[in-house]
Design a protein around this motif. Sequence first.
Motif, PDB file in Angstrom:
ATOM      1  N   GLY A 107      -9.970   5.062  -9.499  1.00 51.38           N
ATOM      2  CA  GLY A 107      -9.719   4.611 -10.883  1.00 51.38           C
ATOM      3  C   GLY A 107      -8.229   3.932 -10.686  1.00 51.38           C
ATOM      4  N   GLY A 108      -7.831   3.834  -9.530  1.00 49.02           N
ATOM      5  CA  GLY A 108      -6.081   3.723  -9.800  1.00 49.02           C
ATOM      6  C   GLY A 108      -6.530   1.516  -9.680  1.00 49.02           C
ATOM      7  N   MET A 109      -4.995   1.703  -9.222  1.00 49.27           N
ATOM      8  CA  MET A 109      -4.025  -0.214  -8.737  1.00 49.27           C
ATOM      9  C   MET A 109      -4.962  -0.656  -7.788  1.00 49.27           C
ATOM     10  SD  MET A 109      -1.990  -0.850 -12.050  1.00 49.27           S
ATOM     11  CE  MET A 109      -1.543  -2.933 -11.666  1.00 49.27           C
ATOM     12  N   GLY A 110      -4.187   0.721  -6.514  1.00 52.09           N
ATOM     13  CA  GLY A 110      -4.192   0.599  -5.467  1.00 52.09           C
ATOM     14  C   GLY A 110      -3.153  -0.603  -5.109  1.00 52.09           C
ATOM     15  N   LEU A 111      -1.642  -0.118  -5.356  1.00 52.16           N
ATOM     16  CA  LEU A 111      -0.607  -0.859  -5.226  1.00 52.16           C
ATOM     17  C   LEU A 111      -0.436  -0.670  -4.175  1.00 52.16           C
ATOM     18  CD1 LEU A 111       0.503  -2.376  -8.742  1.00 52.16           C
ATOM     19  CD2 LEU A 111      -1.545  -3.120  -6.969  1.00 52.16           C
ATOM     20  N   GLY A 112       0.572  -1.627  -3.094  1.00 54.37           N
ATOM     21  CA  GLY A 112       1.117  -0.653  -2.021  1.00 54.37           C
ATOM     22  C   GLY A 112       2.573  -0.590  -2.489  1.00 54.37           C
ATOM     23  N   ALA A 113       3.592  -0.268  -1.141  1.00 53.94           N
ATOM     24  CA  ALA A 113       4.879   0.731  -1.415  1.00 53.94           C
ATOM     25  C   ALA A 113       5.705  -0.705  -2.218  1.00 53.94           C
ATOM     26  CB  ALA A 113       5.621   1.237  -0.229  1.00 53.94           C
ATOM     27  N   THR A 114       5.361  -1.229  -1.374  1.00 58.24           N
ATOM     28  CA  THR A 114       6.327  -2.999  -1.649  1.00 58.24           C
ATOM     29  C   THR A 114       6.449  -2.793  -3.339  1.00 58.24           C
ATOM     30  OG1 THR A 114       6.375  -3.803   0.524  1.00 58.24           O
ATOM     31  CG2 THR A 114       7.116  -4.978  -2.060  1.00 58.24           C
ATOM     32  N   MET A 115       5.096  -3.390  -3.470  1.00 56.77           N
ATOM     33  CA  MET A 115       4.678  -3.459  -5.554  1.00 56.77           C
ATOM     34  C   MET A 115       5.130  -2.010  -6.171  1.00 56.77           C
ATOM     35  SD  MET A 115       3.682  -6.308  -6.878  1.00 56.77           S
ATOM     36  CE  MET A 115       4.364  -6.142  -8.674  1.00 56.77           C
ATOM     37  N   ALA A 116       4.555  -1.386  -5.716  1.00 59.65           N
ATOM     38  CA  ALA A 116       5.436   0.267  -6.500  1.00 59.65           C
ATOM     39  C   ALA A 116       6.787  -0.037  -6.583  1.00 59.65           C
ATOM     40  CB  ALA A 116       4.928   1.447  -5.839  1.00 59.65           C
ATOM     41  N   ALA A 117       7.586  -0.290  -4.988  1.00 62.23           N
ATOM     42  CA  ALA A 117       9.421  -0.461  -5.787  1.00 62.23           C
ATOM     43  C   ALA A 117       9.337  -1.559  -6.959  1.00 62.23           C
ATOM     44  CB  ALA A 117       9.445  -0.503  -4.465  1.00 62.23           C
ATOM     45  N   LEU A 118       8.852  -3.064  -6.603  1.00 61.17           N
ATOM     46  CA  LEU A 118       9.223  -3.596  -7.818  1.00 61.17           C
ATOM     47  C   LEU A 118       9.235  -2.808  -9.089  1.00 61.17           C
ATOM     48  CD1 LEU A 118       7.786  -6.922  -5.340  1.00 61.17           C
ATOM     49  CD2 LEU A 118      10.344  -5.898  -6.561  1.00 61.17           C
ATOM     50  N   ILE A 119       7.952  -2.249  -9.526  1.00 62.67           N
ATOM     51  CA  ILE A 119       7.785  -1.760 -10.759  1.00 62.67           C
ATOM     52  C   ILE A 119       8.747  -0.718 -10.744  1.00 62.67           C
ATOM     53  CG2 ILE A 119       5.852  -0.778 -11.886  1.00 62.67           C
ATOM     54  CD1 ILE A 119       3.120  -2.246 -10.269  1.00 62.67           C
ATOM     55  N   GLU A 120       9.177   0.449 -10.019  1.00 66.35           N
ATOM     56  CA  GLU A 120       9.999   0.757 -10.043  1.00 66.35           C
ATOM     57  C   GLU A 120      11.740   0.386 -11.027  1.00 66.35           C
ATOM     58  OE1 GLU A 120      10.028   4.629 -10.471  1.00 66.35           O
ATOM     59  OE2 GLU A 120       7.775   4.538 -10.629  1.00 66.35           O
ATOM     60  N   ILE A 121      11.946  -0.905 -10.004  1.00 69.38           N
ATOM     61  CA  ILE A 121      13.207  -1.208 -10.569  1.00 69.38           C
ATOM     62  C   ILE A 121      13.272  -1.361 -11.658  1.00 69.38           C
ATOM     63  CG2 ILE A 121      14.134  -3.426 -10.235  1.00 69.38           C
ATOM     64  CD1 ILE A 121      13.402  -3.541  -6.916  1.00 69.38           C
ATOM     65  N   GLU A 122      12.100  -2.447 -12.317  1.00 72.08           N
ATOM     66  CA  GLU A 122      11.922  -2.954 -13.779  1.00 72.08           C
ATOM     67  C   GLU A 122      11.903  -1.370 -15.037  1.00 72.08           C
ATOM     68  OE1 GLU A 122      11.656  -5.209 -14.343  1.00 72.08           O
ATOM     69  OE2 GLU A 122      11.746  -6.738 -12.333  1.00 72.08           O
ATOM     70  N   ALA A 148      12.502  -0.797   3.089  1.00 68.68           N
ATOM     71  CA  ALA A 148      11.700   0.648   3.482  1.00 68.68           C
ATOM     72  C   ALA A 148      10.556   0.047   2.991  1.00 68.68           C
ATOM     73  CB  ALA A 148      12.735   1.768   3.144  1.00 68.68           C
ATOM     74  N   ALA A 149      10.192  -0.314   1.540  1.00 62.19           N
ATOM     75  CA  ALA A 149       9.383  -1.096   1.296  1.00 62.19           C
ATOM     76  C   ALA A 149       7.371  -1.144   1.976  1.00 62.19           C
ATOM     77  CB  ALA A 149       8.863  -0.760   0.254  1.00 62.19           C
ATOM     78  N   TRP A 150       8.123  -2.482   3.004  1.00 61.15           N
ATOM     79  CA  TRP A 150       7.473  -3.364   3.363  1.00 61.15           C
ATOM     80  C   TRP A 150       7.545  -3.084   4.712  1.00 61.15           C
ATOM     81  CZ3 TRP A 150       8.616  -5.674   7.627  1.00 61.15           C
ATOM     82  CH2 TRP A 150       8.023  -6.195   8.914  1.00 61.15           C
ATOM     83  N   GLN A 151       7.960  -1.554   5.476  1.00 61.77           N
ATOM     84  CA  GLN A 151       7.739  -1.271   6.695  1.00 61.77           C
ATOM     85  C   GLN A 151       6.912  -0.336   5.921  1.00 61.77           C
ATOM     86  OE1 GLN A 151      10.886   0.007   9.256  1.00 61.77           O
ATOM     87  NE2 GLN A 151      12.330  -0.654   7.697  1.00 61.77           N
ATOM     88  N   VAL A 152       6.993   0.571   5.466  1.00 60.11           N
ATOM     89  CA  VAL A 152       5.635   1.041   4.506  1.00 60.11           C
ATOM     90  C   VAL A 152       4.688   1.079   4.614  1.00 60.11           C
ATOM     91  CG1 VAL A 152       4.564   3.130   3.111  1.00 60.11           C
ATOM     92  CG2 VAL A 152       7.331   2.834   3.501  1.00 60.11           C
ATOM     93  N   ASP A 153       4.385  -0.630   4.227  1.00 65.82           N
ATOM     94  CA  ASP A 153       3.271  -1.145   4.259  1.00 65.82           C
ATOM     95  C   ASP A 153       2.499  -1.710   4.852  1.00 65.82           C
ATOM     96  OD1 ASP A 153       3.044  -0.726   1.142  1.00 65.82           O
ATOM     97  OD2 ASP A 153       3.982  -2.786   1.213  1.00 65.82           O
ATOM     98  N   GLN A 154       3.561  -1.697   6.017  1.00 66.58           N
ATOM     99  CA  GLN A 154       3.003  -1.965   7.340  1.00 66.58           C
ATOM    100  C   GLN A 154       2.618  -1.184   8.090  1.00 66.58           C
ATOM    101  OE1 GLN A 154       3.165  -5.854   7.839  1.00 66.58           O
ATOM    102  NE2 GLN A 154       3.156  -5.719   5.803  1.00 66.58           N
ATOM    103  N   GLY A 155       3.148   0.030   7.741  1.00 69.71           N
ATOM    104  CA  GLY A 155       2.630   1.379   8.974  1.00 69.71           C
ATOM    105  C   GLY A 155       3.979   1.678   9.794  1.00 69.71           C
ATOM    106  N   ASN A 156       4.709   0.902   9.625  1.00 70.33           N
ATOM    107  CA  ASN A 156       5.494   1.301  10.912  1.00 70.33           C
ATOM    108  C   ASN A 156       6.585   2.436  10.362  1.00 70.33           C
ATOM    109  OD1 ASN A 156       5.166  -1.054  11.695  1.00 70.33           O
ATOM    110  ND2 ASN A 156       7.163  -2.104  10.635  1.00 70.33           N
ATOM    111  N   ASP A 157       6.985   2.768  11.331  1.00 70.13           N
ATOM    112  CA  ASP A 157       7.909   4.488  11.543  1.00 70.13           C
ATOM    113  C   ASP A 157       9.040   3.815  10.360  1.00 70.13           C
ATOM    114  OD1 ASP A 157       9.823   6.513  11.392  1.00 70.13           O
ATOM    115  OD2 ASP A 157       9.161   7.065  12.962  1.00 70.13           O
ATOM    116  N   SER A 158       8.868   4.285   8.870  1.00 65.90           N
ATOM    117  CA  SER A 158      10.038   3.566   8.073  1.00 65.90           C
ATOM    118  C   SER A 158      10.998   5.016   7.843  1.00 65.90           C
ATOM    119  CB  SER A 158       9.056   3.200   6.696  1.00 65.90           C
ATOM    120  OG  SER A 158       8.439   4.884   5.967  1.00 65.90           O
ATOM    121  N   ARG A 159      11.006   6.092   8.482  1.00 68.39           N
ATOM    122  CA  ARG A 159      12.030   7.047   8.001  1.00 68.39           C
ATOM    123  C   ARG A 159      13.534   6.739   7.841  1.00 68.39           C
ATOM    124  NH1 ARG A 159      10.027  11.583  11.549  1.00 68.39           N
ATOM    125  NH2 ARG A 159       9.438   9.479  13.180  1.00 68.39           N
TER     126      ARG A 159
END
Length: 393
Positions: free
Chosen positions: A69-84, A306-317
Motif C-alpha cells: 500500500g505504499g508509494m515504493g519510492l527509491g532511495a534517491t527520491m526518499a532523500a530528496l523528500i527528507e531534504i524538504e 549515496a542514495a543513488w548508489q543504494v538505488d543502483q544496488g552498489n555497495d554504498s557503505r
Amino acid sequence: MDLTLTDEEREIRQWVRAFVTKEIMPLEPEALSRERKHERGVTPEEMRDLQDRAKQAGFFGVQTPEEYGGMGLGATMAALIEIELGRSFIPFRFAGEADNILFDANEEQQASYLVPTIAGDRRSCFAITEPGAGSDARAIRTSAVRDGDEWVINGEKTFITGGHEADFTMVFAVTDPEKHRAGRSGESVTCFLVDRDQGWYSEPIDTMGEWGPASLVFNDVRVPHSAILGEEGRGFAMAMRWIGKGRYLLPARALGACERLVEMAMEHARNRVTFGQPIAERQAIQWMVADSAVDIEALRWLVLSAAWQVDQGNDSRQAQSMAKLYGGTRANEIVDRMLQVHGGMGYTRELPVERWYRELRLLRIYEGTDEIQRRTIARNLLQGYASVRGHLG
C-alpha cells in the motif's frame, strides 16, 4: 550518475515542499511556545492530522513497497523528500512506514508486526545499543539462551529511539557466546521481535534536544522460537542494514535544515542595520554565508550520491559513511555560523535557530559517531574495499 528527475518525481518534490511550507511551518511558533513551557511541541493529534492530510493527497508509505500500500519510492527520491521535510524542525514523517528489516519477517510475523506497523496500529523500536556497547555494536552483551521451544532474554539497551512509546521491539541478543567471544558476531547475534507485554520495560532518558530515547530492560523475558526475525545468528548484518539507511537519510534532513537556516540568516542580515549599514554588506557575514553555501552544495552531492548508489544496488557503505560524517560536522558548523549572524536573537528561544543548534548536535553521535565514520572510511580505503576515486573508479 544521472540525477535527472522525471516529471512525476519533480511533482512529488514540489508537493512536499508546498506541504512543508503551508501545513508544517505554520505550526512552528506554537510549537516553540509549548517547548518553552517544557511541553510537547506538536501533539500526537496534530501529527496524525498532518499525516491524514498527506495520506489524502496520496503520500503514504514513501518507501513502503506498493504491494503493502505504499508509494515504493527509491532511495534517491526518499532523500530528496527528507531534504524538504528537514526545512522545518517539526519532526514530521509520513504515515505508512516500517523499519526496513521488518520486511524480512515471515508471513505470520508480517501479519502481527509489519502490516499493523504500516497501518499505524503498532509502534516499533530498534534496540541494539547498550551501556557498554554504543559505537562498538559488536560488543553487545544482552543474551538470549535457548530453553526448549523458547528463548530467555536478559540485558539492557540504552538510547533507543521511540523505546518508551513502542509496543514491540526488535532486540538484538547474543545467541552463540562462543562464536561471539571469538569475534564472529556475524554468526552469533540474533534479532527477536518482542512485545512489551512479554515483560520488558523502559525508562525515558532526558536529553539536551527534542530526541527522546529510552533504556530498555530485559529480565528473564521469555519469547517463542518463532519470535526470531530473519535467521538465527544472522542478526548483526540485519542491524547494519538498518543503521546504513539512516546514514544517508539523516544528513539529508539536516541538509534541509541548513538550507532554511542560511535563508533565515540572509534575510536577517539584509534587515539588521549596525553603524549605518546592513550587516549583509560586511565581509565577515558574507564569508559565513559563502562558506555555508559551499558546504551545503557539497553535502547535497554526498547525500544524493549515496542514495543513488543504494538505488543502483552498489555497495554504498563508504558513501553512506561519508555523507553521515560530512553531514554531521558541516551541519553543526553551519548552524553555529547562522546563530552568530543572528546575534543575541539567535541565542533566544524566540527563533528556531537555538533549537536546531541543540538538535543537530545529535547528528554527530547517533547512527555511528564521527569517530566511527572516520574509522570506517579509513579502513575501507586501507583494506582496498573503497578507492579515493570514489564509485566511478
